[in-house]
Design an enzyme around this catalytic site. Sequence first.
Site, PDB file in Angstrom:
ATOM      1  CB  CYS A 127      -1.164  -0.210   1.229  1.00  0.00           C
ATOM      2  SG  CYS A 127      -2.600   1.085   1.065  1.00  0.00           S
ATOM      3  CG  HIS A 134      -3.567  -3.270   3.619  1.00  0.00           C
ATOM      4  ND1 HIS A 134      -2.569  -3.282   3.942  1.00  0.00           N
ATOM      5  CD2 HIS A 134      -4.236  -2.578   2.888  1.00  0.00           C
ATOM      6  CE1 HIS A 134      -2.976  -1.402   3.826  1.00  0.00           C
ATOM      7  NE2 HIS A 134      -3.877  -1.828   3.171  1.00  0.00           N
TER       8      HIS A 134
END
Length: 505
Positions: free
Chosen positions: A330, A441
């Site tokens: 991310c 994630h």
Amino acid sequence: MAKRIMIQGTMSNAGKSLICAGLCRIFHQDGYKAAPFKSQNMALNSFITDDGLEMGRAQVVQAEAAKIRPRVEMNPILLKPTNDTGSQVIVNGKVWQDMSARDYFACKRRLVPQILEAYGKLEKEYDLIVIEGAGSPAEINLKENDIVNMGLAKMLDAPVLLVGDIDRGGVFAQLLGTLMLLEPEEKERVKGLIINKFRGDKTILDPGIQMLEERCQVPVLGVTPYLNVDIEDEDSLTERFRKTGSGGKIDIAVIRTPRISNFTDFLALEHLEEVTLRYVEHPGQLKRPDMILLPGTKNTMGDLKWMRENGLEAAILKEADQGTVIFGICGGYQMLGEELRDPDKVEEGGTMRGMGLLPLETVFTKEKTRTRVSGRFCHVDGALKSLEGKELEGYEIHMGVTRKRDGQEEQAAMSQMKDQVSGRTSMDGYSRGNVYGSYIHGIFDREGVAEEIAESLAKKKGVSLKEIKNKSLKDWKEEQYDLLADALREHLDMKAIYQILEEEE
């Protein structure tokens, strides 16, 4: 109407979240359909539900303990700090706006209808609701317009158990002082006290408990021990960040940036027997790890600037040049590119040079990507090439779009995935040499992925690992929830807690 009980604490990190999770598992074991609820959570560890909405991970953990699917009604308001005085405010799983602490305090009562609507939906579907407070109900500067502690207890007509943390000392002052600062009608809601995180011989504590009950006129319903259960904790106060262990054949360093988010991405690696996973804040701690992980962050540009100023970026670049495996997730993935652009001032504004390890650029946008994905690894280069073909799943939460720079080679996408919300397929991530990046994630959570990474790092290092026979992350969590429930049953007066529930009908 669902029965309800609220857990409040004398301070942050008193153990409210863990007690709530344990009660959720106990109620499930006892045949009740239970659900967690926290009207407002402040955390950088968040989660995307099956319908693409964002919520705090603490209530996800509690939902897992109750063996139900997480849903955004369990946490209708999530505050994600962007700096020391402001947060991104998420309401019902969607970004509402960025606000200073003062502005949010002035308008938060406007969100009461959303809180009550969310609770009302849960109340219709579950037998029991375990409600968690935030911080302390005795923060007298914040009591006006409270929507998360005694103010919420009043709105929902909920009985309260007050938890104090003996490990940090002064537990009798914590509990008695909190009750003294409550209004008479608020104190009346407190039906029991819990002394949490106790180490030692309880008989030494008994005289103090007797005096406390005499002064408070509220019974102590249990003294719970400092529990050695491995369950996700609140991000800002986690003890994981203090781990500096060594001894594993494989050494993995996670860069602990000021706005680190979703460090839960690394639990699957942390649980491997011969892996040491530690958090690093300055170059002297980095040493020579086998892999460096750049985590998610709520402020990519700000945290990259912090790394640049304290020397960590230079140290990571040196390690990358020497062949160390670098993996960004991310915000960490965004940092690995060549340029970060923020035309709409979503973060810092302006343009910033990236670390230059991947031929990518990121443009921050006001619209947040929120989705769950599943797929498989493809086009994986370098030391982790053996991941190719392995299945993965997880979720995306990010502000910004990352793409290849003009004139660079075609993107060597690291995974092919399907959006579980929209059904669309797309490519994610990038792999070049021993540098890897992804928006996903939970990318290490699927069974076999973390193990394959450890084996690959061992092969690169020239060492052998024992045959990995780890439980899956899901099975590990289930075992920990059961251990937590067993401990609470032993040390809490569950008969009294059930009586409180019955009396409040």
